[in-house]
Design an enzyme around this catalytic site. Structure first.
Site, PDB file in Angstrom:
ATOM      1  N   LYS A  45     -11.916  -4.757  -2.213  1.00  0.00           N
ATOM      2  CA  LYS A  45     -11.409  -4.827  -3.748  1.00  0.00           C
ATOM      3  C   LYS A  45     -11.226  -6.058  -4.158  1.00  0.00           C
ATOM      4  CE  LYS A  45      -7.120  -6.733  -2.652  1.00  0.00           C
ATOM      5  NZ  LYS A  45      -5.442  -6.485  -1.717  1.00  0.00           N
ATOM      6  N   ARG A  71      -9.274  -7.914  -7.901  1.00  0.00           N
ATOM      7  CA  ARG A  71      -7.618  -8.195  -8.364  1.00  0.00           C
ATOM      8  C   ARG A  71      -7.843  -8.788  -9.209  1.00  0.00           C
ATOM      9  NH1 ARG A  71      -1.892  -7.386  -6.021  1.00  0.00           N
ATOM     10  NH2 ARG A  71      -2.812  -7.854  -4.727  1.00  0.00           N
ATOM     11  N   GLY A 120       2.521  -2.837  -3.279  1.00  0.00           N
ATOM     12  CA  GLY A 120       2.295  -1.471  -2.165  1.00  0.00           C
ATOM     13  C   GLY A 120       0.657  -1.279  -3.535  1.00  0.00           C
ATOM     14  N   GLY A 121       0.452  -1.512  -4.183  1.00  0.00           N
ATOM     15  CA  GLY A 121      -0.581  -1.042  -4.591  1.00  0.00           C
ATOM     16  C   GLY A 121      -2.199  -1.103  -4.209  1.00  0.00           C
ATOM     17  N   THR A 122      -2.672  -1.990  -3.470  1.00  0.00           N
ATOM     18  CA  THR A 122      -3.295  -1.872  -2.726  1.00  0.00           C
ATOM     19  C   THR A 122      -3.335  -1.297  -1.546  1.00  0.00           C
ATOM     20  OG1 THR A 122      -3.257  -4.315  -2.222  1.00  0.00           O
ATOM     21  CG2 THR A 122      -5.048  -3.525  -0.878  1.00  0.00           C
TER      22      THR A 122
HETATM   23  C1  R5P Z   1      -4.755  -9.715  -0.392  1.00  0.00           C
HETATM   24  O1  R5P Z   1      -5.889 -10.805   0.391  1.00  0.00           O
HETATM   25  C2  R5P Z   1      -3.948  -9.552   1.082  1.00  0.00           C
HETATM   26  O2  R5P Z   1      -4.504  -8.849   2.107  1.00  0.00           O
HETATM   27  C3  R5P Z   1      -3.086  -7.681   0.777  1.00  0.00           C
HETATM   28  O3  R5P Z   1      -3.590  -6.552   0.610  1.00  0.00           O
HETATM   29  C4  R5P Z   1      -2.341  -7.663  -0.365  1.00  0.00           C
HETATM   30  O4  R5P Z   1      -1.709  -9.377  -1.062  1.00  0.00           O
HETATM   31  C5  R5P Z   1      -1.329  -7.250  -0.067  1.00  0.00           C
HETATM   32  O5  R5P Z   1      -0.429  -6.764  -2.072  1.00  0.00           O
HETATM   33  P1  R5P Z   1      -0.280  -5.392  -2.820  1.00  0.00           P
HETATM   34  O6  R5P Z   1       0.417  -4.382  -1.806  1.00  0.00           O
HETATM   35  O7  R5P Z   1       0.649  -6.091  -3.720  1.00  0.00           O
HETATM   36  O8  R5P Z   1      -1.553  -5.229  -3.285  1.00  0.00           O
END
Ligand code: R5P
Length: 296
Positions: A190, A192, A223-225
């Site tokens: 991933k 960002r 929840g985007g990830t």
């Molecule tokens: C990132 O390194 C964390 O492990 C999570 O994947 C992240 O913080 C999740 O954030 P969101 O739900 O906003 O995508």
């Protein structure tokens, strides 16, 4: 020892583990004035007693509440204050990424450190804390517990499991889950954008066809990830997709509903009150306290 806890059952679990243990539930009066200000007053006589506070700090209000609780306990002359914070907010800004930023994690920890003798966290997102389970921060012992074992136990009945981490950083924890479920694990990559916040997950063959996939992450915030990870995995014909996180922030309700609809199961622990908090952390916390606090 007195235990002041909010939303957990650690005192009961500790007494179940050892009936001779002198663990009493601390009584505290907490009020909120009509203008939103908090008020805290310790009722139990805790003078010269060891105290434990179990409280998640998941927003600014909870932070202020925690500080007032700690201040009331300190002023009541407790012998020691041990702080268990299943979820501690503001830990993601743990370094200066862009010139001119505030260092939020340090601000929060400095305040808590001025009251606590020891601090126990669970899967804190602070990069420094992720590297080791126990360390010193500005002279205070900090323990960072791992709740992925609780997630794995919850999914022990998956028939043909495979654990996937939505980003490379959480691969070790996915492997831990995999060990408990006696299955393989894999990860997605991933990226960002720090300024726009946009997430991009690279498409990758994860070998999940016919598998009961468990995507496990430390935190679901917007929840985007998870949505991106789910989209990639869905295309690879798994038997089921199960989503789990330790900290269910779920700050975007639309995304929460998408996840709930598209996944076979969506669960989180109770580190933060949320609609899918089906995994109770009280047992894990009681075990850690029995190991690192009471034994000493
Ligand atoms: C990132 O390194 C964390 O492990 C999570 O994947 C992240 O913080 C999740 O954030 P969101 O739900 O906003 O995508």
């Amino acid at each position: 020892m007195y235990i002041f806890e909010f939303g957990f059952n650690v005192g009961k679990k500790l007494r179940e583990k050892n009936a001779n243990l002198d663990v009493m539930d601390g009584e505290i009066l907490l009020k909120k004035f009509p203008d939103g200000e908090f008020y805290a007053r310790v009722i139990s006589n805790i003078e010269n007693e060891d105290c434990v506070v179990v409280q998640s700090i998941y927003n600014s209000d909870e932070f202020l509440k925690a500080i007032l609780i700690l201040d009331a306990i300190k002023r009541s002359k407790a012998k020691s204050i041990n702080l268990v914070i299943p979820y501690l907010t503001y830990m993601r800004q743990d370094k200066i990424f862009l010139k001119g930023e505030a260092l939020s994690a340090e601000v929060i920890l400095k305040n808590l450190n001025s009251y606590a003798d020891k601090i126990f966290l669970i899967n804190s997102h602070n990069q420094q804390f992720r590297k080791s389970r126990k360390f010193k921060y500005e002279g205070i012992e900090i323990y960072n517990m791992d709740a992925f074992s609780e997630i794995a136990k919850y999914f022990k009945n998956l028939k043909n499991p495979k654990v996937i981490s939505p980003d490379e950083g959480a691969l070790d924890t996915a492997k831990e889950c995999g060990k408990i479920l006696k299955c393989e694990s894999n990860y997605l990559v991933k990226k960002r954008d720090r300024v726009t916040g946009k997430i991009v997950i690279e498409d990758k063959n994860l070998g999940v066809e016919g598998k009961d996939v468990l995507i496990a992450d430390d935190i679901i915030s917007s929840g985007g990830t998870m949505i991106e990870a789910l989209k990639i995995i869905k295309k690879q014909n798994p038997a089921s997709i199960n989503l789990a996180c330790v900290h269910g922030v779920f700050c975007d309700n639309e995304n929460f509903l998408i996840l709930k609809t598209l996944a076979d199961e969506l669960v989180a622990t109770n580190s933060i009150p949320n609609k899918v908090a089906k995994i109770d952390l009280s047992e894990l916390i009681a075990g850690e306290l029995a190991e690192n606090l009471i034994k000493k």
